[in-house]
Enzyme design. Structure first.
Site, PDB file in Angstrom:
ATOM      1  CG  HIS A 144       5.320  -3.721   4.920  1.00  0.00           C
ATOM      2  ND1 HIS A 144       5.734  -3.675   6.226  1.00  0.00           N
ATOM      3  CD2 HIS A 144       4.230  -2.889   4.842  1.00  0.00           C
ATOM      4  CE1 HIS A 144       4.937  -2.865   6.917  1.00  0.00           C
ATOM      5  NE2 HIS A 144       4.025  -2.361   6.089  1.00  0.00           N
ATOM      6  CD  GLU A 145       2.491  -1.583   1.637  1.00  0.00           C
ATOM      7  OE1 GLU A 145       1.249  -1.730   1.709  1.00  0.00           O
ATOM      8  OE2 GLU A 145       3.135  -0.861   2.420  1.00  0.00           O
ATOM      9  CG  HIS A 148      -0.387  -4.095   4.926  1.00  0.00           C
ATOM     10  ND1 HIS A 148      -0.671  -4.288   6.259  1.00  0.00           N
ATOM     11  CD2 HIS A 148       0.684  -3.237   4.898  1.00  0.00           C
ATOM     12  CE1 HIS A 148       0.172  -3.593   6.992  1.00  0.00           C
ATOM     13  NE2 HIS A 148       1.009  -2.957   6.198  1.00  0.00           N
TER      14      HIS A 148
END
Length: 498
Positions: A144-145, A148
């Protein structure tokens, strides 16, 4: 109720960690300890340990520059997914809230199953699954990160660092982006950055689904399927285990007249035995006459017919049968193992078509005299003689763990396919939950920033004043926060106080 001992141990552990941190900082080793924390990127706070580093920034830059043209389309697809997921998550939460409120007014047997269920170790998550839980949460959080970070670098936003944390028992990850750079990019660029996390969680769900579906083919060189259910775990000291029970590595191929070729067959056969009437076993009149040691027929305190002298024999069981459709019930005390070796039947006519007896002798269908919850089950486990189980069929389900994968070589682990399957299922559920919940327009979640960028993009001309757009985003985020909070509170209430 929540296991208070486990909660107490967690509080003691984190209290000891935080106390040790304070003691070392106040001791003569404080400078060495601070240098150690600084060089390693570690930090300790109440109930939490963090690791932070800037050493991965170059790796993020290299990943962002790989296949640049395709990555732009990739992160744009993430924006469209987030649009659809945001609407879907709000509809799902509203429906779940209505369902939960209606369940409060219903009787326990009329309640429907909750869609949103919080995962709590020791309550609805077995402690022996904590490794799966922590590993999948960490993997889903890192990817997920990572989304980003890569999207931010592509949009010319600086990444200051990346970190991993553990809060109580929940691991996770975070990425530190430059606020100044983030404020300077357009709303479209912000959307690609903010939506990248939930998009990667959704892609991870798809990958886990494909892996789960293709696992029989991927493991084909090492494990075969479709032949039997392989015993991979047993609860010691139960009726299922022991010298005459099941052993690790046994290949279960049949339960009475129900063939077993997989784990699903094993479960279906248990349900079939549980929900069907008692099954009988074909035996000849000569067998009954030769082995019958019946005493006076009587009923036990539980209402079960008994005709054996239980003080002198533990291997015999009382059976009932009819010599004809109109005749009265007969009782015979017979050896359970030899009697249950006959073909499975439901009526005497089933024994007429059996190939396992001489047609010259009359045969009868003998039913064990048992209560409604007890069954006499013959399990073919690849060894002689077959296992003879007497008890509640649910014991087979709960006390024996089986797999559909049969190792081709002796050195292979029996549990490996099940571990991979369980890990994929946790990835699907937890990474999917992160994608759905993170996109909700709720305070402190990705949905808050996605909504803010979306309002700027879509309402920029209609509301040129930035303060007006912020007011709209705040009101919608407040609605999303209340909606999510109400769902979580209701789910916790149902889980703890049901």
């Amino acid at each position: 109720m929540i296991q208070l001992s486990a909660v107490a141990l967690l509080f003691l552990f984190w209290g000891a960690v935080y106390a040790a941190d304070i003691l070392i900082l106040s001791s003569s080793y404080s400078r060495r300890y601070e240098r150690f924390l600084h060089h390693t990127g570690l930090s300790v706070s109440p109930g939490q340990v963090r690791w932070y580093t800037a050493g991965l920034n170059r790796t993020f830059v290299r990943l962002a520059s790989w296949q640049s043209h395709w990555q732009r389309a990739w992160f744009s697809a993430g924006v469209w997914f987030a649009y659809a997921a945001m609407v879907g998550s709000i509809v799902l939460l509203v429906g779940t809230l209505v369902q939960g409120v209606s369940n409060l007014t219903r009787a326990p047997e009329e309640r429907t199953q909750q869609i949103l269920v919080p995962v709590m170790p020791g309550v609805n998550l077995p402690w022996n699954h904590m490794v799966y839980f922590a590993a999948t949460l960490l993997l889903a959080g890192v990817l997920h990160e990572l989304g980003h970070a890569i999207a931010a670098i592509r949009e010319q936003v600086r990444v200051n660092g990346f970190g991993i944390f553990c809060f109580i028992i929940y691991p996770g990850a975070f990425v530190d982006l430059s606020t100044e750079h983030l404020d300077s990019v357009s709303a479209k660029q912000k959307l690609r950055i903010f939506c990248a996390g939930v998009w990667h969680n959704f892609v991870l769900v798809l990958l886990a689904l494909v892996l789960l579906m293709c696992m029989p083919f991927l493991l084909l060189p090492l494990y075969s399927t479709g032949q039997a259910a392989v015993v991979t775990g047993l609860v010691e000291g139960t009726a299922v285990s022991g010298p005459r029970g099941l052993l690790l590595g046994d290949h279960v191929t049949r339960m009475d007249d129900c063939p077993i070729r997989s784990k699903e067959d094993w479960e279906q056969c248990i349900l079939g035995v549980l929900h069907s009437p008692h099954r009988g076993f074909c035996q000849s009149a000569n067998h009954i006459e030769h082995f019958n040691t019946a005493v006076k027929v009587h009923k036990t305190v539980h209402g079960v017919v008994e005709c054996c002298n239980t003080n002198t024999s533990l291997s015999e069981l009382c059976f009932t049968y009819q010599r004809s459709n109109l005749s009265a019930q007969n009782h015979a005390c017979l050896p359970a193992r030899t009697t249950a070796s006959g073909p499975v039947c439901r009526t005497n006519s089933d024994c007429l078509t059996s190939r396992h007896h001489k047609l010259s002798q009359p045969h009868f269908c003998l039913f064990p005299a048992l209560d409604n919850n007890t069954r006499l089950v013959r399990v073919n486990q690849g060894r002689d003689p077959p296992m003879l189980f007497l008890g509640n069929p649910w014991e087979l389900f709960y006390h024996a763990k089986v797999s559909s994968y049969m190792p081709r070589f002796d050195f292979l682990l029996l549990e490996l396919p099940e571990v991979l399957e369980t890990f994929c299922k946790y990835l699907i559920s937890l990474s999917g939950a992160l994608a759905v919940l993170n996109v909700v327009p709720c305070h402190a979640l990705d949905g808050q920033w996605i909504l803010s960028a979306l309002v700027d993009l879509q309402l920029g001309k209609l509301l040129p004043n930035r303060r007006d757009r912020d007011t709209v985003a705040t009101l919608v985020s407040l609605f999303g926060t209340v909606l999510l909070g109400a769902n979580i509170a209701l789910a916790l209430w149902s889980l703890i106080f049901r």
